[in-house]
Design a protein around this motif. Sequence first.
Motif, short mmCIF file in Angstrom:
data_model
loop_
_atom_site.label_atom_id
_atom_site.label_comp_id
_atom_site.label_asym_id
_atom_site.label_seq_id
_atom_site.Cartn_x
_atom_site.Cartn_y
_atom_site.Cartn_z
N ARG A 68 0.81 -1.23 0.00
CA ARG A 68 0.00 0.00 0.00
C ARG A 68 0.84 1.27 0.00
NH1 ARG A 68 -2.81 1.50 3.76
NH2 ARG A 68 -2.37 0.15 5.54
N ALA A 69 2.14 1.15 -0.16
CA ALA A 69 3.01 2.33 -0.15
C ALA A 69 2.99 2.99 -1.52
CB ALA A 69 4.43 1.93 0.22
N VAL A 70 2.98 4.32 -1.52
CA VAL A 70 2.97 5.08 -2.76
C VAL A 70 4.38 5.63 -3.02
CG1 VAL A 70 2.00 7.08 -3.97
CG2 VAL A 70 0.56 5.72 -2.44
N GLY A 71 4.92 5.37 -4.20
CA GLY A 71 6.22 5.89 -4.57
C GLY A 71 7.39 5.10 -4.03
N TYR A 72 7.13 3.94 -3.46
CA TYR A 72 8.18 3.13 -2.85
C TYR A 72 8.60 2.03 -3.80
CZ TYR A 72 10.37 -0.09 0.53
OH TYR A 72 11.23 -0.94 1.19
N ASP A 73 9.91 1.87 -4.02
CA ASP A 73 10.39 0.84 -4.93
C ASP A 73 11.33 -0.14 -4.24
OD1 ASP A 73 12.58 2.46 -4.54
OD2 ASP A 73 12.87 2.99 -6.65
#
Length: 234
Positions: free
Chosen positions: A142-147
Amino acid sequence: MSAAPSHAMVLAAGLGLRMRPITLTRPKPLVEVAGRSMLDRALDALAAAGVGEIVVNCHWLGAQIAAHLAGRAGITLSPEDELLETGGGVARALPRLGDQAFYVVNADILWRDGAVPALERLRAAWDDATLDALLLLHPVARAVGYDGVGDFFLGADGIPVRRGTAESAPYLFTGVQILHPRLFADAPAGRFSLNLLYDRALAAGRLGAVVHDGDWFHVGTPEALPEVEARLRG
């Protein structure tokens, strides 16, 4: 803990290398996302949690951070001529953080609270008798912008377990936490990572975790800004 922490530290000394060229002329914590800087968002959350005394460390373009914070009450700057990393930065500021547990928040991440503010959930979960560190984790899915590939598993008892040699783990560390000064007993001098102290606390059975139930955003590159801004405004 019967009362919310009265002190906090905001880690704002990073170089923001992946955010270049924006961070060539502006420290990453002062990058605005949806109309407000990441540093101000962190400070606002701490103020809403009742924190009255906040230490902010700075290094890269630190004069800009000092000028930006000049009008805020209860802020003490901790400039670093040489980067001390997360552990060294907090250790240096300990004399200004009181003798009780305190919040530590990274200034280059964003979160949005669930039904109960994340800092309040950490406070409610803190047990001074059994914990030296309490980390706010977030589901990688559910993390946004996490790679990244995640940092922790959670055991059946809710105790965080390092990813170790596994290819991935379901939870990432958000950069939001409560620490106690005793965690820094026998900490090394100078530059070191808080990960060293997490591992010590984990080995002693004194590391805890709370899973964030809101949103979490990682603004790692200039290209990530539009997506994060759209999600925040949505």
